[in-house]
Design an enzyme around this catalytic site. Structure first.
Site: not given
Ligand code: GLA
Length: 391
Positions: A36, A68, A129-131, A176
């Site tokens: 979204t 790293s 979301s490691s990046s 993220d």
């Molecule tokens: C990834 C993207 C986010 C979001 C999600 C799905 O994590 O980095 O911005 O779009 O997918 O909700």
């Protein structure tokens, strides 16, 4: 991983840590509001206590040295401020280098090189979301190291997203980076991505816990159909805009969508837009449910989110579907869904504490039977966003 371990490595490689700064940025798990964020809708993530630690010190020349603890096989990666190559850079250092590039694009030109050692405990490729954590960590480190003190954490999130979009070629939304930069301990953040307005929602789950289940199917969004989904939604918006005064799918109500959906000639585009609109409505309802203490309703919305991501948006995969469906069968599971971009990665579930052993046993057994491997479980304590650390 601890900051002390990262600092020790820094000393070994680059000498004393005198004059260096120490930083942390967390990964995130999204409770609801998936795909979204680039549609101007709402998201509802919380930060993990897992994240990435970093030690940075500025240099007198224009050299960049990276190391790293998570990629020791790469050794010390040498580069320079004059070697920033959007869209062609490779390897993990493309993320911090992308942030240096994005700082300059926003008028914050990094004037000298630096040494940067990092180490984290977010399982990579797991959709946690490691990046984004690495981007926000780099932003926080550059801000302190080079005195860009007027930058806020919201700016760091936006710069992280810019670097991901334009340096690394992944057209992600803002969720993220925003979560990693802005979330508060024991809270989820309810974010309106079109206005960047947000509310902190305390996660009082009484006798329940948030559990992440890692399918161990590596998710890689660069080059995945993620960017295709964005294009489908953009097509839907363009059609709607010919008839309706809207700027994003996030502005549409479910009723409006049902009234106007036949304006979308392509059935695939129609179901993609249906997901974006209904998922946004579910996320808005989820905040009210949580605030009213109605966890059962929150769980139903999570389950419906999974079905929509599976059937309309088609970003799940058989492994995630199996884990979610197995969770729904366990008494004491309040809700369960895939989380993050999809195509692998993790599910997020809310589980009554008394049911945790049974939850883990049931999912492990079903998953082992089907795929011959065990999923991994992490019980989440909602953590604090990016920050400088004391040593
Ligand atoms: C990834 C993207 C986010 C979001 C999600 C799905 O994590 O980095 O911005 O779009 O997918 O909700």
């Amino acid at each position: 991983m601890t900051i002390q371990e990262v600092a020790k490595k820094f000393q070994e490689l680059f000498g004393e840590t005198n004059g260096a700064g120490t930083f942390f940025a967390p990964g995130r798990v999204n409770l609801i509001g998936e795909h979204t964020d680039y549609n101007g809708g709402h998201v509802f993530p919380c930060a993990l206590t897992m994240g990435i630690y970093g030690v940075m010190r500025k240099r007198e020349d224009r050299v960049l040295r990276f190391y790293s603890l998570d990629f020791p096989e790469d050794g010390v990666v040498m580069s320079s401020l004059d070697e920033l190559a959007p869209l062609s850079d490779k390897g993990w250092t493309a993320y911090p280098k992308g942030v240096v590039w994005a700082f300059a694009k926003k008028g914050y030109v990094v004037p000298a090189g630096f040494d940067f050692v990092i180490g984290g405990d977010i399982p990579s490729g797991s959709g946690l979301s490691s990046s984004a954590a690495l981007e926000v960590l780099t932003g926080a480190a550059l801000r302190d190291t080079f005195g860009f003190t007027d930058l806020t954490n919201v700016d760091l999130a936006l710069i992280g997203q810019l670097s991901e979009n334009e340096y690394n070629g992944m057209q992600c939304g803002i969720m993220d980076q925003f979560a990693s930069a802005m979330v508060k301990e024991d809270c989820a953040i309810y974010l309106d991505t079109s206005r960047l307005e947000y509310t902190y929602a305390p996660l009082q789950l009484a006798d329940a816990s948030i559990v992440i289940t890692n399918s161990k199917v590596k998710h890689a969004l660069v080059g995945s159909p993620y960017n295709d989904r964005r294009r489908d939604c953009a097509k839907a918006l363009a059609c709607f805009k010919e008839h309706l005064p809207i700027e994003s799918l996030g502005e549409m109500t479910v009723d409006q969508f049902e009234t106007y959906k036949d304006l979308l000639p392509d059935p695939v585009v129609r179901v993609r837009a249906r997901h974006a609109v209904y998922e946004n409505a579910r996320t808005i309802q989820a905040l009210s449910a949580l605030q009213a203490g109605n966890l059962a309703r929150f769980g139903e919305l999570m389950n419906a989110s999974h079905v929509s991501l599976r059937d309309d948006y088609e970003v799940s995969c058989p492994e995630l579907d199996l884990l979610a469906a197995a969770a729904w069968e366990v008494p004491g599971v309040i809700g369960s869904r895939m989380t993050g971009g999809g195509f692998g990665g993790c599910t997020v579930s809310i589980v009554e504490n008394a049911a945790l052993p049974q939850f883990q046993e049931a999912l492990t057994s079903v998953y082992e039977d089907a795929y011959g491997k065990c999923p991994e479980f992490y019980i989440v304590r909602p953590g604090e966003g990016a920050r400088a650390l004391e040593m």
